[in-house]
Design an enzyme around this catalytic site. Structure first.
Site, PDB file in Angstrom:
ATOM      1  CE  LYS A 274      -6.062  -3.087 -10.469  1.00 44.34           C
ATOM      2  NZ  LYS A 274      -6.449  -3.698  -9.384  1.00 44.34           N
ATOM      3  NE  ARG A 348      -1.138  -0.473  -0.288  1.00 47.96           N
ATOM      4  CZ  ARG A 348      -1.460  -1.425   0.250  1.00 47.96           C
ATOM      5  NH1 ARG A 348      -1.028  -2.182   1.344  1.00 47.96           N
ATOM      6  NH2 ARG A 348      -2.561  -1.866  -0.312  1.00 47.96           N
TER       7      ARG A 348
HETATM    8  N1  BES Z   1      -6.583   1.003  -7.566  1.00 52.05           N
HETATM    9  C1  BES Z   1      -6.763  -0.469  -6.949  1.00 52.05           C
HETATM   10  C2  BES Z   1      -7.739  -0.270  -5.860  1.00 52.05           C
HETATM   11  C3  BES Z   1      -9.136  -0.766  -6.544  1.00 52.05           C
HETATM   12  C4  BES Z   1      -9.670  -1.867  -6.569  1.00 52.05           C
HETATM   13  C5  BES Z   1     -10.130   0.374  -6.372  1.00 52.05           C
HETATM   14  C6  BES Z   1     -10.899  -1.978  -6.886  1.00 52.05           C
HETATM   15  C7  BES Z   1     -11.470   0.169  -7.081  1.00 52.05           C
HETATM   16  C8  BES Z   1     -11.867  -1.127  -7.288  1.00 52.05           C
HETATM   17  C9  BES Z   1      -5.338  -0.367  -5.927  1.00 52.05           C
HETATM   18  O1  BES Z   1      -4.397  -0.185  -6.664  1.00 52.05           O
HETATM   19  C10 BES Z   1      -5.172  -2.139  -6.060  1.00 52.05           C
HETATM   20  O2  BES Z   1      -5.044  -2.636  -7.050  1.00 52.05           O
HETATM   21  N2  BES Z   1      -5.066  -2.552  -4.651  1.00 52.05           N
HETATM   22  C11 BES Z   1      -5.075  -3.759  -4.364  1.00 52.05           C
HETATM   23  C12 BES Z   1      -4.023  -4.063  -3.272  1.00 52.05           C
HETATM   24  C13 BES Z   1      -3.910  -5.436  -2.908  1.00 52.05           C
HETATM   25  C14 BES Z   1      -2.573  -5.891  -4.319  1.00 52.05           C
HETATM   26  C15 BES Z   1      -3.016  -5.561  -1.546  1.00 52.05           C
HETATM   27  C16 BES Z   1      -6.359  -4.659  -4.212  1.00 52.05           C
HETATM   28  O3  BES Z   1      -7.225  -3.804  -3.471  1.00 52.05           O
HETATM   29  O4  BES Z   1      -6.724  -5.596  -4.598  1.00 52.05           O
HETATM   30 MN    MN Z   2      -3.526  -1.522  -8.127  1.00 51.91          MN
END
Ligand code: BES
Ligand code: MN
Ligand code: ZN
Length: 491
Positions: A274, A348
């Site tokens: 990230k 997931r």
């Molecule tokens: N924990 C994050 C989701 C999240 C992001 C929660 C921002 C709260 C605020 C999750 O693990 C994630 O990173 N999801 C990705 C999925 C994507 C790579 C398909 C996302 O939402 O960007």
């Molecule tokens: Mn994530």
């Protein structure tokens, strides 16, 4: 903070503060209960017009009569006061309390009771709002730590203490205690709140409420063939844990309700790392786990006559030489293979194995709670959590409980048309489905592991915590799930 139900004549109870509702006609709703001199004085103050017209506004006044202070609360037309407005009002009353020095406050309950708000509900909302505002972050500041509020709250009724008020107090306190557990876990830094820490918290609840706890370690998780969960855990030197907490206080032959929580104690994204800004907030990525642990606290406090099993897969998601890579294919406990196209879609990957594991309990229903997708925040914002389900009556039950608990969820579609977005040329499925409908394809992914039972998935990415100046865990959706479970005891 201590709550006591009082039934003496209101003028006979000594208190520093009384909270009085004022309607849209500038009348004090329970005016006939207080003494004539105080009432006259307050009416003169109201004539000055300093109490704002908008519902939920408060005015703190000092009167030299039986109470040193009165908090006037605008409620609009008494018959039309909604639970949401009432709760908001209780929050503004609590805010007034922040800066004053007092030990006792009294709330006449019946001034808030109408066709929309029962005595029990009024009590429960009041207790929850005051306890919520009284929450103090257990911070690691070494100086100027704020202390938890310590005062008496008198819930006044002019009848004998009714069953409803007692029940409202009990449910409200138990729910707020659960919320506080969830907030504490969420707010802790990720170097303290590790998978091992979550396991110790579950063990603590097991001891306190005589529940059964099982913590599976790496070796046992391997034996169960949770290849998907383990793939995420690989990039971290923190040991993964798979936590099971059982409260089996319902009828012996009744199938259990299983609550699954995503327990990523830090989500750096893994190799699909990230961006740095705000990455600290990914300590809240165990919000689902914190929620179900908090709910178990409420369940224990109320000793609910239900069979409830909590399941928490927990680990970190970090980049490392050993970490899972984009393109890797992993085999889930269900036997289905998954092509990991983005290591940041890790929630997931750990939940799917927990859903498969849950089959062994022959559950009546399974509900998972997860800070699963940024896309959910884009779709719904921060006011409502998303619910997806393979069984509409369950989604409806959650929606109704959420409305009542003022912790709402909104049902999202999960139609088959979305499933092909998860197609992979190399495995049974990919772990991402592109940008379009990102929270829906995440739910579709999970649905492939929840075919054997009625299941709902709650995405709390937008509701589990607040950013900015007020940064901190919200304790959501503990109130919703507590309400949902309490309702199930009435069936
Ligand atoms: N924990 C994050 C989701 C999240 C992001 C929660 C921002 C709260 C605020 C999750 O693990 C994630 O990173 N999801 C990705 C999925 C994507 C790579 C398909 C996302 O939402 O960007
Ligand atoms: Mn994530
Ligand atoms: Zn995550």
């Amino acid at each position: 903070m201590k709550f006591t139900i009082k039934t003496d004549l209101i003028t006979k109870i000594s208190s520093d503060i009384i909270t009085l509702a004022v309607d849209d006609k500038n009348q004090i709703v329970s005016g006939n209960q207080i003494d004539a001199l105080t009432l006259k004085h307050l009416n003169n103050i109201l004539k000055l017009g300093d109490l704002h017209d908008s519902i939920g506004s408060t005015l703190l006044v000092h009167v030299a009569t039986e109470y040193s202070r009165v908090i006037l609360l605008r409620i609009g037309a008494h018959a039309d006061l909604t639970s949401k407005e009432f709760f908001k009002g209780m929050v503004s009353v609590s805010n007034q309390l922040n800066n004053i020095n007092f030990t006792k406050i009294i709330f006449p309950i019946n001034q808030f009771v109408n066709k929309l708000i029962t005595e029990q509900a009024a009590t429960e909302y009041l207790v929850r709002a005051i306890m919520d505002k009284g929450y103090v972050i257990n911070s690691l500041k070494t100086q100027k730590k704020s202390k938890p509020a310590n005062f008496q709250v008198y819930l006044h009724t002019n009848k004998s203490a009714t069953k409803e008020i007692k029940q409202g107090l009990k449910n409200g306190e138990a729910t707020a205690k659960g919320v506080n557990v969830t907030k504490d876990l969420g707010n802790l830094p990720p170097n303290i709140c590790t998978p091992t820490y979550l396991a110790s918290e579950a063990k603590k609840l097991a001891r306190e409420y005589k529940m059964k706890v099982t913590v599976l370690e790496q070796k046992q998780i391997e034996k169960l063939k949770m290849g998907s969960f383990l793939a995420v855990a690989k990039g971290s030197s923190e040991a993964p844990k798979f936590i099971i907490l059982e409260h089996m206080k319902g009828p012996k032959n009744k199938k259990p309700i299983v609550l699954v929580g995503k327990g990523i104690t830090f989500d750096a994204g893994g190799i699909s790392i990230k961006p740095s800004p705000d990455m600290d907030e990914m300590k809240y990525d165990m919000g689902g786990a914190a929620t179900v642990i908090g709910v178990m606290k409420t369940v224990g406090e109320l000793n609910l006559p239900l069979n409830i099993i909590m399941v928490v897969p927990t680990c970190e998601n970090l980049p490392d030489g050993k970490a899972v890579k984009p393109g890797d294919i992993v085999k889930s406990m269900s036997g289905q293979t998954i092509e990991v196209l983005n290591t940041d879609a890790e929630g997931r990957l750990i939940l799917c194995d927990a859903l498969t594991y849950s089959e062994r309990f022959k559950p009546e229903i399974v509900i998972d709670v997860a800070t699963l997708t940024g896309a959910c925040v884009i779709a719904l914002g921060h006011h409502v959590s998303a619910v997806f389900s393979n069984y509409d009556p369950l989604a409806y039950e959650l929606k109704t409980a959420g409305e009542k608990a003022l912790d709402p969820v909104w049902q999202m579609p999960m139609w088959d048309e979305y499933q092909p977005q998860l197609n992979s040329n190399f495995a049974d499925m990919a772990n991402i489905g592109g940008r379009a409908g990102g929270s829906i394809t995440a739910a579709c992914f999970l649905s492939r592991f929840a075919k054997k039972y009625n299941w709902a998935h709650i995405d709390i990415a937008g509701t589990a915590w607040k950013s900015g100046k007020e940064k901190g865990s919200t304790g959501r959706p503990v109130s919703l799930l507590s309400e949902f479970l309490i309702n199930r005891t009435l069936k």
